[in-house]
Each structure stands twice: as structure tokens, then as C-alpha cells.
Design an enzyme around this catalytic site. Structure first.
Site, PDB file in Angstrom:
ATOM      1  N   GLU A  61      32.439  37.009  44.105  1.00 42.12           N
ATOM      2  CA  GLU A  61      31.744  35.899  43.476  1.00 42.12           C
ATOM      3  C   GLU A  61      32.682  35.263  42.462  1.00 42.12           C
ATOM      4  O   GLU A  61      33.734  35.813  42.130  1.00 42.12           O
ATOM      5  CB  GLU A  61      30.445  36.366  42.806  1.00 42.12           C
ATOM      6  CG  GLU A  61      30.641  37.388  41.715  1.00 42.12           C
ATOM      7  CD  GLU A  61      29.323  37.949  41.205  1.00 42.12           C
ATOM      8  OE1 GLU A  61      28.285  37.730  41.836  1.00 42.12           O
ATOM      9  OE2 GLU A  61      29.337  38.615  40.158  1.00 42.12           O
ATOM     10  N   HIS A 113      25.762  35.319  35.354  1.00 35.23           N
ATOM     11  CA  HIS A 113      26.304  36.635  35.643  1.00 35.23           C
ATOM     12  C   HIS A 113      27.412  36.993  34.658  1.00 35.23           C
ATOM     13  O   HIS A 113      28.261  36.178  34.326  1.00 35.23           O
ATOM     14  CB  HIS A 113      26.842  36.686  37.080  1.00 35.23           C
ATOM     15  CG  HIS A 113      26.776  38.054  37.663  1.00 35.23           C
ATOM     16  ND1 HIS A 113      27.449  39.111  37.116  1.00 35.23           N
ATOM     17  CD2 HIS A 113      26.102  38.543  38.731  1.00 35.23           C
ATOM     18  CE1 HIS A 113      27.199  40.193  37.831  1.00 35.23           C
ATOM     19  NE2 HIS A 113      26.385  39.877  38.811  1.00 35.23           N
TER      20      HIS A 113
END
Length: 294
Positions: free
Chosen positions: A213, A251
Site C-alpha cells: 500500500e 493508515h
């Protein structure tokens, strides 16, 4: 075979007596895990009934290991106590510590990672803030649903918990040797590279799916490792192609600096290493399926 976790692994849970520990303890037992004990210093000498299985509770990790032969600990410990719990597991010399806890301060993660390193890395740490690891039909250490996929020839390593689950479900017709969610915090124990190296050495893993990611440079470093060391086919997916430029994402590890850490930069690095990168999780699963089925 599998990596890091198999049917002979003996698992304890630090925090078994809490609600999350008990809930997932039941699920680990149902998945075939040898769950041999729990750890809670305040409840030492008692036991927990997990759907008819009586699991003893010990005062510490060292005692639990001595009494049960445990070699894996799964940690469901609140963030403010997590550092001490991991250090206890490391000091006891357990082989694998799976840190499920979310919200551990980065300073604390750095501390226990450094402590494990100073102790010769006898303890492999997975996480923190991760779903754990599963070798389907053999053992589960963590919170990964055991009923979404079965055993097979695919290895999976992922930063994202939910994408771990989606990829396992998408490839349920293929199955997995081991699926491991390493977590996406800025400091983690086991990395993409660690898992890739282990899958490369596992004779029963034929192909590998790697999910990354945005943020950091872990995927770029993994691409360099693949190019130099991995002979098995790898497919990849990078979450975050649609992340708006300049916006801080939620995140913990999704920190992008200039072009470094963007999904496009990671995709290009992986493709330069011979990794086919899907545009969506489903496309990535199709690419992975083709590696096994031809």
C-alpha cells in the site's frame, strides 16, 4: 508445507481472558490450532472454557512455555501494556510472537523490535496492528477467518488485513500454503522480504501474492529483493492508486513524500523486478490463478 506456522505449532494467547482473546481463541481452536494456554498474571492457576475446551491460564510466558512446550504467542493486549507483553515474550525466548494489537505507539514498537534484535532475533515478531498468520487446515495464530480459503500452493503476504481476507476469498479455489498479514504500521517485525524469502525456500509454495500500500519504501525494497533472490513467480497489488494527492490518509504507515511511496512508484518498481501488478484485487487474483492453473 507452510512458513512460520504449522500443525505442530503450540500456541498461547497473552490476553486470553479478555473478550477479544476468548472470542478469537475459540476461532483458533475451531481452525485446528493447538491452543495450549493463556497468560494473565492476575488469573494464573485458573482456566478458560472455550466451547468445551479447558485452556489453562499461566502467570507468565516463561511458565506457559515450560508447562506446555508453546512456541507461538498471540497477543491481544491493550496498547499501553503491549510493549511489556512483547518484551516478556522475547525474554522467554518464544519462537514467534504475533502482535494483533492496534494503536501501539511507534516508540513502543521501536523499543520491542530493538529488544528482539538485541536478543539475536530468537523471537520472530509479526505485527503489530496485523491480522496474524494462517496455514489453512493446519493452524491459525490471529484473527484471519479460517473458513474463507483452504490449503494450496499459493503464498500470500500483505500489509492490509482486509485485503488479506479478500485475496484469500478470491483465490479460495487455489488455496494457500500460508497467508500472513504483516501490518501497515511504520515499524513492524516481519517484512515483505522476510515472507518472500521464506516462501522462496518452501518447496510446497509455487507462487506468491504480495499486497502493499502507499507510504514508505517497503515495496520498493521488496522489489529489489525479488529481482535478486526470488525465482518463483510473484504477482502484486498496491492499495492506494485512488488516494488524493496531498491528502493525509488514515493508515499509520501511509506516509507519502513527493513521488516516493506512491502507488505508481511502487507498481513501477515491482514491474521492473518482473512482478505482474494488478489494477484491482480481483485482477490480481486472476493473475495469481493463472500462475497455478496455467
Amino acid at each position: 508445507m507452510s512458513i512460520f506456522l504449522n500443525e505442530n505449532s503450540k500456541v498461547i494467547v497473552q490476553g486470553l481472558t479478555g473478550s477479544e482473546g476468548m472470542k478469537h481463541g475459540r476461532k483458533m481452536l475451531a481452525a485446528g490450532t493447538q491452543l495450549v494456554g493463556g497468560v494473565n498474571a492476575r488469573k494464573a492457576g485458573t482456566s478458560v472454557d472455550l466451547d468445551g475446551t479447558d485452556v489453562p491460564v499461566f502467570g507468565g510466558v516463561e511458565e506457559a512455555m515450560k508447562e506446555t512446550g508453546a512456541d507461538v504467542s498471540v497477543l491481544f493486549v491493550p496498547p499501553k501494556f503491549a510493549k511489556d507483553a512483547v518484551i516478556e515474550a522475547v525474554d522467554a525466548g518464544i519462537g514467534l510472537a504475533v502482535v494483533i494489537t492496534e494503536g501501539i505507539p511507534v516508540h513502543d514498537s521501536a523499543w520491542f523490535w530493538s529488544h528482539a534484535s538485541a536478543n539475536g532475533n530468537r523471537t520472530r515478531i509479526i505485527g503489530p496492528n496485523c491480522p496474524g498468520i494462517i496455514s489453512p487446515s493446519k493452524s491459525l495464530a490471529g484473527i484471519i477467518p479460517a473458513n474463507i480459503s483452504g490449503p494450496g500452493k499459493m503464498g500470500l503476504v500483505s500489509k492490509s488485513g482486509t485485503l488479506t481476507y479478500q485475496m484469500m476469498f478470491e483465490l479460495r479455489d487455489v488455496g494457500f500454503s500460508t497467508a500472513i498479514g504483516i501490518g501497515g504500521d511504520p515499524i513492524i517485525g516481519t517484512t515483505h522480504i522476510d515472507a518472500l524469502e521464506a516462501f522462496e525456500a518452501d518447496p510446497d509454495t509455487e507462487a506468491i501474492v504480495m499486497i502493499g500500500e502507499i507510504g514508505g519504501d517497503a515495496e520498493e525494497r521488496a522489489a529489489d529483493f525479488i529481482k535478486a533472490n526470488v525465482t518463483k513467480p510473484v504477482v502484486g497489488y498496491v492499495a492506494g492508486f485512488t488516494a488524493p494527492e496531498g491528502k493525509t490518509m488514515g493508515h499509520a504507515g501511509a506516509i507519502v513524500s513527493g513521488s516516493a511511496g506512491t502507488a505508481q512508484a511502487k507498481k513501477e518498481a515491482l514491474e521492473a523486478a518482473g512482478v505482474r501488478v494488478g489494477k484491482t484485487p480481483t485482477e490480481t487474483a486472476d493473475l495469481a490463478r493463472s500462475l497455478i492453473n496455467g
